[in-house]
Design a protein around this motif. Structure first.
Motif, PDB file in Angstrom:
ATOM      1  N   MET A  26       0.837  -1.208   0.000  1.00 52.83           N
ATOM      2  CA  MET A  26       0.000   0.000   0.000  1.00 52.83           C
ATOM      3  C   MET A  26       0.867   1.252   0.000  1.00 52.83           C
ATOM      4  O   MET A  26       0.539   2.254  -0.653  1.00 52.83           O
ATOM      5  CB  MET A  26      -0.940   0.011   1.211  1.00 52.83           C
ATOM      6  CG  MET A  26      -2.179  -0.844   1.072  1.00 52.83           C
ATOM      7  SD  MET A  26      -3.182  -0.490  -0.404  1.00 52.83           S
ATOM      8  CE  MET A  26      -3.640   1.204  -0.148  1.00 52.83           C
ATOM      9  N   LEU A  29       1.986   1.782  -3.508  1.00 48.90           N
ATOM     10  CA  LEU A  29       0.876   2.219  -4.369  1.00 48.90           C
ATOM     11  C   LEU A  29       0.512   3.691  -4.122  1.00 48.90           C
ATOM     12  O   LEU A  29       0.082   4.396  -5.033  1.00 48.90           O
ATOM     13  CB  LEU A  29      -0.360   1.340  -4.116  1.00 48.90           C
ATOM     14  CG  LEU A  29      -0.249  -0.110  -4.596  1.00 48.90           C
ATOM     15  CD1 LEU A  29      -1.453  -0.922  -4.130  1.00 48.90           C
ATOM     16  CD2 LEU A  29      -0.132  -0.181  -6.109  1.00 48.90           C
ATOM     17  N   ARG A  30       0.702   4.137  -2.877  1.00 48.07           N
ATOM     18  CA  ARG A  30       0.365   5.534  -2.553  1.00 48.07           C
ATOM     19  C   ARG A  30       1.478   6.510  -2.933  1.00 48.07           C
ATOM     20  O   ARG A  30       1.226   7.720  -3.010  1.00 48.07           O
ATOM     21  CB  ARG A  30       0.109   5.662  -1.046  1.00 48.07           C
ATOM     22  CG  ARG A  30      -1.199   5.082  -0.602  1.00 48.07           C
ATOM     23  CD  ARG A  30      -1.271   5.103   0.912  1.00 48.07           C
ATOM     24  NE  ARG A  30      -2.522   4.544   1.390  1.00 48.07           N
ATOM     25  CZ  ARG A  30      -2.683   4.085   2.620  1.00 48.07           C
ATOM     26  NH1 ARG A  30      -1.689   4.126   3.485  1.00 48.07           N
ATOM     27  NH2 ARG A  30      -3.854   3.602   2.987  1.00 48.07           N
ATOM     28  N   ARG A  32       2.930   8.078  -5.231  1.00 51.26           N
ATOM     29  CA  ARG A  32       2.764   8.395  -6.661  1.00 51.26           C
ATOM     30  C   ARG A  32       3.908   9.224  -7.218  1.00 51.26           C
ATOM     31  O   ARG A  32       4.105   9.272  -8.417  1.00 51.26           O
ATOM     32  CB  ARG A  32       1.423   9.107  -6.890  1.00 51.26           C
ATOM     33  CG  ARG A  32       1.305  10.453  -6.225  1.00 51.26           C
ATOM     34  CD  ARG A  32      -0.115  10.947  -6.254  1.00 51.26           C
ATOM     35  NE  ARG A  32      -1.008  10.079  -5.511  1.00 51.26           N
ATOM     36  CZ  ARG A  32      -1.088  10.045  -4.186  1.00 51.26           C
ATOM     37  NH1 ARG A  32      -0.317  10.831  -3.468  1.00 51.26           N
ATOM     38  NH2 ARG A  32      -1.914   9.235  -3.573  1.00 51.26           N
ATOM     39  N   MET A  70     -18.463   5.979 -13.492  1.00 53.64           N
ATOM     40  CA  MET A  70     -18.613   5.117 -12.327  1.00 53.64           C
ATOM     41  C   MET A  70     -19.084   5.898 -11.097  1.00 53.64           C
ATOM     42  O   MET A  70     -18.832   5.470  -9.969  1.00 53.64           O
ATOM     43  CB  MET A  70     -17.282   4.425 -12.009  1.00 53.64           C
ATOM     44  CG  MET A  70     -16.896   3.384 -13.002  1.00 53.64           C
ATOM     45  SD  MET A  70     -18.046   1.994 -12.939  1.00 53.64           S
ATOM     46  CE  MET A  70     -17.832   1.352 -14.591  1.00 53.64           C
ATOM     47  N   ASP A  72     -21.829   7.166  -8.366  1.00 49.54           N
ATOM     48  CA  ASP A  72     -22.939   6.389  -7.787  1.00 49.54           C
ATOM     49  C   ASP A  72     -24.214   6.551  -8.604  1.00 49.54           C
ATOM     50  O   ASP A  72     -24.970   5.596  -8.796  1.00 49.54           O
ATOM     51  CB  ASP A  72     -23.180   6.833  -6.339  1.00 49.54           C
ATOM     52  CG  ASP A  72     -22.078   6.329  -5.410  1.00 49.54           C
ATOM     53  OD1 ASP A  72     -21.536   5.236  -5.670  1.00 49.54           O
ATOM     54  OD2 ASP A  72     -21.752   7.033  -4.447  1.00 49.54           O
ATOM     55  N   SER A 333     -10.632  -3.057   3.560  1.00 52.14           N
ATOM     56  CA  SER A 333     -11.654  -3.707   2.758  1.00 52.14           C
ATOM     57  C   SER A 333     -11.532  -5.220   2.869  1.00 52.14           C
ATOM     58  O   SER A 333     -10.434  -5.751   2.898  1.00 52.14           O
ATOM     59  CB  SER A 333     -11.495  -3.325   1.286  1.00 52.14           C
ATOM     60  OG  SER A 333     -11.488  -1.929   1.134  1.00 52.14           O
ATOM     61  N   GLY A 336      -9.472  -6.804   0.283  1.00 52.64           N
ATOM     62  CA  GLY A 336      -8.045  -6.530   0.300  1.00 52.64           C
ATOM     63  C   GLY A 336      -7.581  -5.749  -0.917  1.00 52.64           C
ATOM     64  O   GLY A 336      -8.146  -4.715  -1.266  1.00 52.64           O
ATOM     65  N   GLY A 342      -4.146   2.990  -4.706  1.00 56.41           N
ATOM     66  CA  GLY A 342      -3.416   4.161  -5.169  1.00 56.41           C
ATOM     67  C   GLY A 342      -3.957   4.666  -6.496  1.00 56.41           C
ATOM     68  O   GLY A 342      -5.112   4.431  -6.859  1.00 56.41           O
ATOM     69  N   THR A 343      -3.094   5.324  -7.250  1.00 60.85           N
ATOM     70  CA  THR A 343      -3.522   6.013  -8.463  1.00 60.85           C
ATOM     71  C   THR A 343      -4.150   5.077  -9.490  1.00 60.85           C
ATOM     72  O   THR A 343      -5.081   5.448 -10.198  1.00 60.85           O
ATOM     73  CB  THR A 343      -2.304   6.712  -9.104  1.00 60.85           C
ATOM     74  OG1 THR A 343      -1.735   7.577  -8.133  1.00 60.85           O
ATOM     75  CG2 THR A 343      -2.700   7.505 -10.320  1.00 60.85           C
ATOM     76  N   HIS A 344      -3.637   3.859  -9.589  1.00 58.66           N
ATOM     77  CA  HIS A 344      -4.130   2.942 -10.617  1.00 58.66           C
ATOM     78  C   HIS A 344      -5.150   1.944 -10.067  1.00 58.66           C
ATOM     79  O   HIS A 344      -5.325   0.864 -10.639  1.00 58.66           O
ATOM     80  CB  HIS A 344      -2.963   2.223 -11.290  1.00 58.66           C
ATOM     81  CG  HIS A 344      -2.221   3.115 -12.245  1.00 58.66           C
ATOM     82  ND1 HIS A 344      -2.619   3.294 -13.545  1.00 58.66           N
ATOM     83  CD2 HIS A 344      -1.137   3.905 -12.080  1.00 58.66           C
ATOM     84  CE1 HIS A 344      -1.800   4.147 -14.143  1.00 58.66           C
ATOM     85  NE2 HIS A 344      -0.884   4.538 -13.269  1.00 58.66           N
ATOM     86  N   ALA A 345      -5.830   2.313  -8.996  1.00 54.68           N
ATOM     87  CA  ALA A 345      -6.893   1.447  -8.490  1.00 54.68           C
ATOM     88  C   ALA A 345      -7.939   1.237  -9.588  1.00 54.68           C
ATOM     89  O   ALA A 345      -8.195   2.114 -10.409  1.00 54.68           O
ATOM     90  CB  ALA A 345      -7.544   2.093  -7.264  1.00 54.68           C
ATOM     91  N   ARG A 349     -14.202  -0.621  -9.788  1.00 55.01           N
ATOM     92  CA  ARG A 349     -14.441  -1.213  -8.470  1.00 55.01           C
ATOM     93  C   ARG A 349     -15.788  -0.839  -7.848  1.00 55.01           C
ATOM     94  O   ARG A 349     -16.479  -1.723  -7.312  1.00 55.01           O
ATOM     95  CB  ARG A 349     -13.292  -0.829  -7.541  1.00 55.01           C
ATOM     96  CG  ARG A 349     -13.526  -1.144  -6.084  1.00 55.01           C
ATOM     97  CD  ARG A 349     -12.277  -0.825  -5.300  1.00 55.01           C
ATOM     98  NE  ARG A 349     -12.579  -0.602  -3.906  1.00 55.01           N
ATOM     99  CZ  ARG A 349     -11.653  -0.454  -2.964  1.00 55.01           C
ATOM    100  NH1 ARG A 349     -10.390  -0.525  -3.281  1.00 55.01           N
ATOM    101  NH2 ARG A 349     -11.978  -0.238  -1.724  1.00 55.01           N
ATOM    102  N   PRO A 350     -16.222   0.440  -7.894  1.00 56.15           N
ATOM    103  CA  PRO A 350     -17.505   0.758  -7.250  1.00 56.15           C
ATOM    104  C   PRO A 350     -18.687   0.005  -7.860  1.00 56.15           C
ATOM    105  O   PRO A 350     -19.677  -0.247  -7.178  1.00 56.15           O
ATOM    106  CB  PRO A 350     -17.651   2.275  -7.489  1.00 56.15           C
ATOM    107  CG  PRO A 350     -16.260   2.766  -7.711  1.00 56.15           C
ATOM    108  CD  PRO A 350     -15.559   1.651  -8.429  1.00 56.15           C
ATOM    109  N   LYS A 357     -21.661   2.164   1.772  1.00 56.12           N
ATOM    110  CA  LYS A 357     -22.279   3.285   2.499  1.00 56.12           C
ATOM    111  C   LYS A 357     -23.728   3.476   2.076  1.00 56.12           C
ATOM    112  O   LYS A 357     -24.572   3.885   2.859  1.00 56.12           O
ATOM    113  CB  LYS A 357     -21.498   4.575   2.231  1.00 56.12           C
ATOM    114  CG  LYS A 357     -20.214   4.680   3.018  1.00 56.12           C
ATOM    115  CD  LYS A 357     -19.643   6.083   2.983  1.00 56.12           C
ATOM    116  CE  LYS A 357     -19.247   6.523   1.601  1.00 56.12           C
ATOM    117  NZ  LYS A 357     -18.519   7.810   1.577  1.00 56.12           N
TER     118      LYS A 357
END
Lengths: 403, 64
Positions: A26, A29-30, A32, A70, A72, A333, A336, A342-345, A349-350, A357
Motif C-alpha cells: 500500500m 501504491l500511494r 505516486r 462510475m 454512484d 476492505s 483486500g 493508489g492512483t491505478h486502483a 471497483r464501485p 455506504k
C-alpha cells in the motif's frame, strides 16, 4: 484446483524486488511521486497511451474524463438500464437454446458469465449490438485475445505469439465492433442529437489535440479487458468456491439466498482471492526507503504480490489462504488488494463491489444471486485453462434447475 | 450549504481528490484529508462532488 499456478519464477517477477507485505504494498501504491508503472509489457502496442500506462497529470485528466462513468448516480442508472435487463435477456437466450429433453437447462457457466459481463461492459465502452448470441460470443473471443495480448508477459505458452494475436484481435474488434459504434455516435453528435454516455462518446466529444486517431479504440479495448476478464472469472470462481464450501458445510445452503448480507460478504471473500494480475510491477524514479526500512533504488522494479498480501493472517485471520464466507476483518476492505490501490486502483471497483455506504449491491453479487435463484448446480467436471497462471476455466458445466 | 470530509479508514490514496482540488490535501502517508472544515461555497461544492464521484473507494462524503 481454483488457485493460481506458481508464477514467481517468471522473468517479470524474478527481475523485481518482491513485496508481499500488505502495508508495504500500500505504501508503494500511494507513493505516486516515487513510483511509475514499471512492467515491460509484451503487449505495449495495444495499451499505448491508455489510462493503464499513464502516470501523473495525464493519468488524472483521463481518469476525470472517464471516472464519472462510475459515479454512484451512473452506476444506479447502469444497474437499472443495463445490468438487470442484460441478465434476464442472457438467461432467456440460454433457456431457449439449451433446454434438454428432460426440461432442464444445461449450460456452460463460463460462457454464461462472459455473456453477462461483456454485454454490460460494452454499454460502458459504447459498443452496440451484442444482443445476438453468436455476435456476443465473437466479441468475447476477441476481447479475450486482446486480454491475452496485454497480459502476454504472464503467458505460459507463447508470449510473443499472444502479443501478436492480441494485435490482430484489436484490428478485428475495430472493424466489426468499435467502428460501427463510433460511426453511429459521430452521426448523433453531428446532428446534435442525444448520445449514450459512454467511453466512445466522451472521448470524441472532448477530443484532445495530442491524441492519435486510434487512442479511443485502444482505450475502449483496455476498458473492456479490465471490466470483463477478472469480473467474469470472479463469477465462475465464486460459484465453484461456494460449491466446495457448501459441500464441506452441509446445512448452510439456505443462507445463500435466505440470510441478508451473506451473499455479498461471501462474494467479497472470494474477490480477496481473485486478483486481476498475479503481481503489479512498479519502477522507482527516486531512491526510496519505505517505513519498514526496505530500500528501493532509483530505476529498480518492485513486484507487488497482491495474492500473498491478501493471505496475510495478521490482517485476514487464520486460514487466510482459504475461502470463508463468515470471515470478519477489523481493518480495511474485506477484498483486500483485489482491485489494486493508489492512483491505478481499478476504475470499475464501485460497480463490482457496490457502495457499502449506500447499501447498494455490486455486479458480481447481483449476477450470482440471480444464478442461485435460477437453481444453479454443477453438472460435470470444470475444465481449467492450462495456458495461464490465472485460475481461469474454459468450461464449467452447470444445470439451471429453476429456469 | 455542505461540508466535505474524507474517511481515513477508507482512503487508499488514489490522490485524485487533491490532484484536482485544493479542498483536499495529501497526508504524509499519501492518503487524503479535507483541507477545509467549514461550509463550502457553491463552486467548491461542485469541485467536492466531482472528487466524491471520482474517489474509487468512496472515502469522500458530502454532509448537508
Amino acid at each position: 484446483m481454483i488457485e493460481l499456478f506458481d508464477y514467481t519464477n517468471q522473468d517479470i517477477i524474478r527481475n523485481s524486488q518482491q513485496l508481499t507485505d500488505y502495508d508495504e504494498i500500500m505504501e508503494v501504491l500511494r507513493a505516486r511521486h516515487s513510483f511509475v508503472q514499471g512492467f515491460p509489457i509484451a503487449g505495449a502496442e495495444i495499451v499505448a497511451g491508455t489510462m493503464m500506462v499513464l502516470d501523473g497529470q495525464e493519468h488524472l485528466a483521463r481518469r476525470r474524463l472517464l471516472g464519472s462513468l462510475m459515479s454512484d448516480e451512473a452506476i444506479a442508472g447502469n444497474r437499472q438500464n443495463f445490468l438487470f435487463p442484460v441478465i434476464e435477456q442472457t438467461l432467456e437466450q440460454v433457456a431457449a437454446d439449451h433446454r434438454d429433453t428432460d426440461g432442464v437447462v444445461r449450460a456452460d457457466l463460463v460462457l454464461l458469465a462472459q455473456r453477462f459481463v461483456h454485454r454490460i461492459a460494452a454499454r460502458l465502452a459504447g459498443i452496440d449490438d451484442l444482443e445476438d448470441a453468436d455476435r456476443a460470443d465473437e466479441f468475447i473471443r476477441l476481447i479475450r485475445a486482446i486480454a491475452a495480448g496485454i497480459g502476454a508477459d504472464w503467458s505460459l505458452s507463447d508470449p510473443a505469439g499472444d502479443a501478436a494475436e492480441g494485435l490482430k484481435a484489436l484490428t478485428a474488434y475495430r472493424d466489426h465492433f468499435f467502428e460501427p459504434s463510433r460511426t453511429r455516435r459521430m452521426k448523433l453528435i453531428d446532428a446534435g442529437e442525444d448520445v449514450p454516455d459512454d467511453l466512445i462518446t466522451r472521448m470524441y466529444s472532448k477530443w484532445e489535440d495530442g491524441w492519435d486517431a486510434e487512442l479511443p479504440l485502444r482505450e475502449s479495448a483496455v476498458l473492456m479487458v479490465g471490466a470483463t476478464q477478472t469480473t467474469s472469472a470472479s463469477v465462475v470462481l465464486f460459484i465453484l468456491r461456494m460449491h466446495d464450501w457448501l459441500e464441506q458445510h452441509p446445512g448452510h445452503a439456505g443462507r445463500v439466498l435466505g440470510e441478508p448480507g451473506f451473499l455479498q460478504r461471501a462474494v467479497f471473500e472470494s474477490l480477496r482471492r481473485t486478483v486481476a494480475s498475479p503481481a503489479r510491477i512498479r519502477r522507482a524514479v527516486d531512491d526510496v526507503e519505505l517505513s519498514t526500512g526496505r530500500t528501493i533504488e532509483a530505476g529498480e522494479r518492485v513486484g507487488l504480490l497482491f495474492l500473498e498480501a491478501n493471505q496475510d493472517p495478521s490482517r485476514f485471520g487464520n486460514n487466510a489462504d482459504g475461502f470463508d464466507p463468515d470471515r470478519t476483518i477489523t481493518e480495511g476492505s474485506s477484498w483486500g488488494l483485489a482491485f489494486g490501490g493508489g492512483t491505478h486502483a481499478c476504475l470499475g471497483r464501485p460497480m463490482i463491489t457496490g457502495n457499502p455506504k449506500l447499501e447498494t449491491e455490486g455486479t458480481v453479487t447481483t449476477i450470482v444471486r440471480r444464478l442461485y435463484q435460477a437453481g444453479i448446480e454443477l453438472d460435470g467436471v470444470p475444465q481449467r485453462d492450462p495456458d495461464t497462471h490465472y485460475p481461469i476455466f474454459t468450461e464449467v458445466p452447470v444445470r439451471l434447475e429453476k429456469l | 450549504m455542505s461540508r466535505v470530509r474524507v474517511d481515513p479508514s477508507l482512503c487508499e490514496g488514489s490522490g485524485y481528490c487533491f490532484g484536482l482540488s485544493k479542498l483536499f490535501r495529501e497526508t504524509p502517508q499519501g492518503t487524503a484529508e479535507s483541507a477545509i472544515t467549514g461550509e463550502l461555497s457553491p463552486p467548491q461544492e461542485i469541485e467536492a462532488r466531482e472528487a466524491e464521484d471520482l474517489c474509487p473507494v468512496r472515502a469522500i462524503s458530502m454532509i448537508d
